[in-house]
Design a protein around this motif. Sequence first.
Motif, PDB file in Angstrom:
ATOM      1  N   SER A  82       0.771  -1.151  -0.020  1.00  0.00           N
ATOM      2  CA  SER A  82       0.044   0.051  -0.039  1.00  0.00           C
ATOM      3  C   SER A  82       0.743   1.311  -0.045  1.00  0.00           C
ATOM      4  CB  SER A  82      -0.976  -0.019   1.175  1.00  0.00           C
ATOM      5  OG  SER A  82      -0.011   0.111   2.364  1.00  0.00           O
ATOM      6  N   ILE A  83       0.197   2.162  -0.358  1.00  0.00           N
ATOM      7  CA  ILE A  83       0.904   3.788  -0.322  1.00  0.00           C
ATOM      8  C   ILE A  83       0.269   4.652   0.447  1.00  0.00           C
ATOM      9  CG2 ILE A  83       0.241   4.305  -2.678  1.00  0.00           C
ATOM     10  CD1 ILE A  83       2.262   5.935  -3.185  1.00  0.00           C
ATOM     11  N   CYS A  84       0.503   5.578   0.986  1.00  0.00           N
ATOM     12  CA  CYS A  84      -0.251   6.723   1.671  1.00  0.00           C
ATOM     13  C   CYS A  84       0.269   8.000   1.163  1.00  0.00           C
ATOM     14  CB  CYS A  84      -0.066   6.650   3.007  1.00  0.00           C
ATOM     15  SG  CYS A  84      -0.955   7.964   4.022  1.00  0.00           S
ATOM     16  N   VAL A  85      -0.579   8.731   0.615  1.00  0.00           N
ATOM     17  CA  VAL A  85       0.022  10.127   0.004  1.00  0.00           C
ATOM     18  C   VAL A  85      -0.990  11.163   0.857  1.00  0.00           C
ATOM     19  CG1 VAL A  85       0.305  11.914  -1.662  1.00  0.00           C
ATOM     20  CG2 VAL A  85       0.691   9.494  -2.002  1.00  0.00           C
ATOM     21  N   SER A  86      -0.551  12.001   1.605  1.00  0.00           N
ATOM     22  CA  SER A  86      -0.979  13.140   2.328  1.00  0.00           C
ATOM     23  C   SER A  86      -0.854  14.332   2.232  1.00  0.00           C
ATOM     24  CB  SER A  86      -0.877  12.835   4.065  1.00  0.00           C
ATOM     25  OG  SER A  86      -1.685  13.789   4.642  1.00  0.00           O
ATOM     26  N   GLY A  87      -1.877  15.401   1.873  1.00  0.00           N
ATOM     27  CA  GLY A  87      -1.802  16.692   1.739  1.00  0.00           C
ATOM     28  C   GLY A  87      -2.513  17.447   2.504  1.00  0.00           C
ATOM     29  N   ARG A  88      -2.383  18.759   2.700  1.00  0.00           N
ATOM     30  CA  ARG A  88      -2.789  19.740   3.837  1.00  0.00           C
ATOM     31  C   ARG A  88      -4.476  19.748   3.482  1.00  0.00           C
ATOM     32  NH1 ARG A  88      -0.454  24.135   6.978  1.00  0.00           N
ATOM     33  NH2 ARG A  88       1.335  23.831   5.687  1.00  0.00           N
ATOM     34  N   ALA A  89      -4.995  19.944   2.642  1.00  0.00           N
ATOM     35  CA  ALA A  89      -6.510  19.982   2.128  1.00  0.00           C
ATOM     36  C   ALA A  89      -6.592  20.330   0.625  1.00  0.00           C
ATOM     37  CB  ALA A  89      -6.782  21.576   2.793  1.00  0.00           C
ATOM     38  N   SER A  90      -7.695  19.884   0.294  1.00  0.00           N
ATOM     39  CA  SER A  90      -7.913  20.008  -1.234  1.00  0.00           C
ATOM     40  C   SER A  90      -7.505  21.467  -1.833  1.00  0.00           C
ATOM     41  CB  SER A  90      -9.414  20.015  -1.228  1.00  0.00           C
ATOM     42  OG  SER A  90      -9.902  18.660  -0.998  1.00  0.00           O
ATOM     43  N   ILE A  91      -7.890  22.413  -0.924  1.00  0.00           N
ATOM     44  CA  ILE A  91      -7.379  23.789  -1.240  1.00  0.00           C
ATOM     45  C   ILE A  91      -7.232  24.384   0.156  1.00  0.00           C
ATOM     46  CG2 ILE A  91      -7.769  25.952  -2.364  1.00  0.00           C
ATOM     47  CD1 ILE A  91      -9.479  24.609  -4.345  1.00  0.00           C
ATOM     48  N   THR A 169       8.493   4.899  -8.465  1.00  0.00           N
ATOM     49  CA  THR A 169       8.614   6.359  -9.074  1.00  0.00           C
ATOM     50  C   THR A 169       7.033   6.690  -9.026  1.00  0.00           C
ATOM     51  OG1 THR A 169      10.390   5.818 -10.359  1.00  0.00           O
ATOM     52  CG2 THR A 169       9.308   7.677 -10.936  1.00  0.00           C
ATOM     53  N   LEU A 170       6.932   7.761  -8.511  1.00  0.00           N
ATOM     54  CA  LEU A 170       5.390   8.616  -8.474  1.00  0.00           C
ATOM     55  C   LEU A 170       5.447   9.788  -9.218  1.00  0.00           C
ATOM     56  CD1 LEU A 170       5.345   8.337  -4.383  1.00  0.00           C
ATOM     57  CD2 LEU A 170       4.515   6.700  -6.045  1.00  0.00           C
ATOM     58  N   PHE A 171       4.484  10.203 -10.066  1.00  0.00           N
ATOM     59  CA  PHE A 171       4.330  11.101 -10.888  1.00  0.00           C
ATOM     60  C   PHE A 171       2.830  11.956 -10.312  1.00  0.00           C
ATOM     61  CE2 PHE A 171       2.191  13.183 -14.723  1.00  0.00           C
ATOM     62  CZ  PHE A 171       2.917  14.315 -14.528  1.00  0.00           C
ATOM     63  N   PHE A 172       3.003  13.087  -9.845  1.00  0.00           N
ATOM     64  CA  PHE A 172       1.865  13.801  -9.606  1.00  0.00           C
ATOM     65  C   PHE A 172       1.613  14.857 -10.456  1.00  0.00           C
ATOM     66  CE2 PHE A 172       3.795  12.320  -5.564  1.00  0.00           C
ATOM     67  CZ  PHE A 172       3.052  11.733  -5.007  1.00  0.00           C
ATOM     68  N   GLY A 173       0.510  14.577 -11.472  1.00  0.00           N
ATOM     69  CA  GLY A 173       0.450  15.595 -12.554  1.00  0.00           C
ATOM     70  C   GLY A 173      -0.705  16.567 -12.374  1.00  0.00           C
ATOM     71  N   ASP A 174      -1.447  16.804 -11.178  1.00  0.00           N
ATOM     72  CA  ASP A 174      -2.422  17.485 -11.158  1.00  0.00           C
ATOM     73  C   ASP A 174      -2.803  17.542  -9.744  1.00  0.00           C
ATOM     74  OD1 ASP A 174      -3.689  14.962 -10.435  1.00  0.00           O
ATOM     75  OD2 ASP A 174      -4.999  15.189 -12.428  1.00  0.00           O
ATOM     76  N   ASN A 175      -3.484  18.569  -9.333  1.00  0.00           N
ATOM     77  CA  ASN A 175      -4.113  18.654  -7.840  1.00  0.00           C
ATOM     78  C   ASN A 175      -5.507  19.122  -7.891  1.00  0.00           C
ATOM     79  OD1 ASN A 175      -4.220  21.466  -8.477  1.00  0.00           O
ATOM     80  ND2 ASN A 175      -2.028  21.875  -7.625  1.00  0.00           N
ATOM     81  N   TYR A 176      -6.286  19.080  -6.619  1.00  0.00           N
ATOM     82  CA  TYR A 176      -7.327  19.314  -6.480  1.00  0.00           C
ATOM     83  C   TYR A 176      -8.123  20.845  -7.075  1.00  0.00           C
ATOM     84  CZ  TYR A 176      -9.192  15.232  -4.226  1.00  0.00           C
ATOM     85  OH  TYR A 176      -9.645  14.050  -4.035  1.00  0.00           O
ATOM     86  N   ALA A 177      -7.060  21.795  -6.750  1.00  0.00           N
ATOM     87  CA  ALA A 177      -7.550  23.338  -7.351  1.00  0.00           C
ATOM     88  C   ALA A 177      -7.579  23.183  -8.948  1.00  0.00           C
ATOM     89  CB  ALA A 177      -6.301  24.079  -6.682  1.00  0.00           C
ATOM     90  N   LYS A 178      -6.554  22.455  -9.585  1.00  0.00           N
ATOM     91  CA  LYS A 178      -6.667  22.372 -10.992  1.00  0.00           C
ATOM     92  C   LYS A 178      -7.802  21.685 -11.484  1.00  0.00           C
ATOM     93  CE  LYS A 178      -4.320  20.679 -14.986  1.00  0.00           C
ATOM     94  NZ  LYS A 178      -2.986  19.825 -15.584  1.00  0.00           N
ATOM     95  N   ILE A 179      -8.273  20.522 -10.853  1.00  0.00           N
ATOM     96  CA  ILE A 179      -9.400  19.699 -11.359  1.00  0.00           C
ATOM     97  C   ILE A 179     -10.678  20.777 -10.996  1.00  0.00           C
ATOM     98  CG2 ILE A 179     -10.678  17.749 -10.815  1.00  0.00           C
ATOM     99  CD1 ILE A 179      -8.210  17.247 -12.442  1.00  0.00           C
ATOM    100  N   MET A 180     -10.715  21.231  -9.914  1.00  0.00           N
ATOM    101  CA  MET A 180     -11.960  21.973  -9.555  1.00  0.00           C
ATOM    102  C   MET A 180     -12.077  23.322 -10.453  1.00  0.00           C
ATOM    103  SD  MET A 180     -11.567  21.478  -5.347  1.00  0.00           S
ATOM    104  CE  MET A 180     -13.157  22.661  -4.818  1.00  0.00           C
ATOM    105  N   ALA A 181     -11.012  24.090 -10.793  1.00  0.00           N
ATOM    106  CA  ALA A 181     -10.991  24.879 -11.647  1.00  0.00           C
ATOM    107  C   ALA A 181     -11.548  24.645 -13.174  1.00  0.00           C
ATOM    108  CB  ALA A 181      -9.623  25.759 -11.746  1.00  0.00           C
TER     109      ALA A 181
END
Length: 241
Positions: A82-91, A169-181
Amino acid sequence: MACTGHSHDHDHEDQLGLSLLQYIDQSQVFCLNEHRENAGRSVLKPYEDRLSLEPNLQSPRDDDDIELLMHIPFTEAVTIRSICVSGRASIFKPDDEDESTSAPFTCKVFANRTDLDFDTARELEPDVKIELLPPEHLAEVQTDDSKGPGTLDFPLRPASKFKMCTSITLFFGDNYAKIMAEAEGNDDEDVIPTEINYIGFKGSGTSVKRQAVECVYETRGMKKDHKQPGAEFGAKEGPSI
């Protein structure tokens, strides 16, 4: 293959295994497009520090680029469950809007690849693509100002892809702000950097040592320096790990 299952990581050891932090070759971890040197390494924290918001990894603010590409080698072959990735907040919007950040939305996971740059990671089919749940998903929000929401474990499937892993190898190509916009048709809004506070893995070691090779890496890899498909990922010279 998309991965949407998850489990709440209440225990240090559970059916998904032990933390694999002890098997990570910290000196060889690197992240391209990080906002400061070794920020990627800094979020590979002990399990007990998984809720801490500092130190963190962000994409830089000076080039409006939210993508991150992180390579994590292990000292021996491991089985990753398993993997865990944690951010502060969606925005996250503090009083100073210029300091806003956003949690990553998807994570592409590649096992045993040392030849990835941003172009190839963006186009290549990963071993698994995880749609990360928003940090607010967990109801038990910490009241201490130094803590954020809890964390989630995402099982990696098919399991056969993540046996005998010498690197991930991990690729983060987007974030919640981009998707919501994009969903709201506001593509011209100011770009909000990606922020990651914790990355962790659970599984088991195999006692099969990874062959050590000598490499020289850039202190901070930038996207403009890694546009050639097939080029060594993050390396200036010497063989890949």
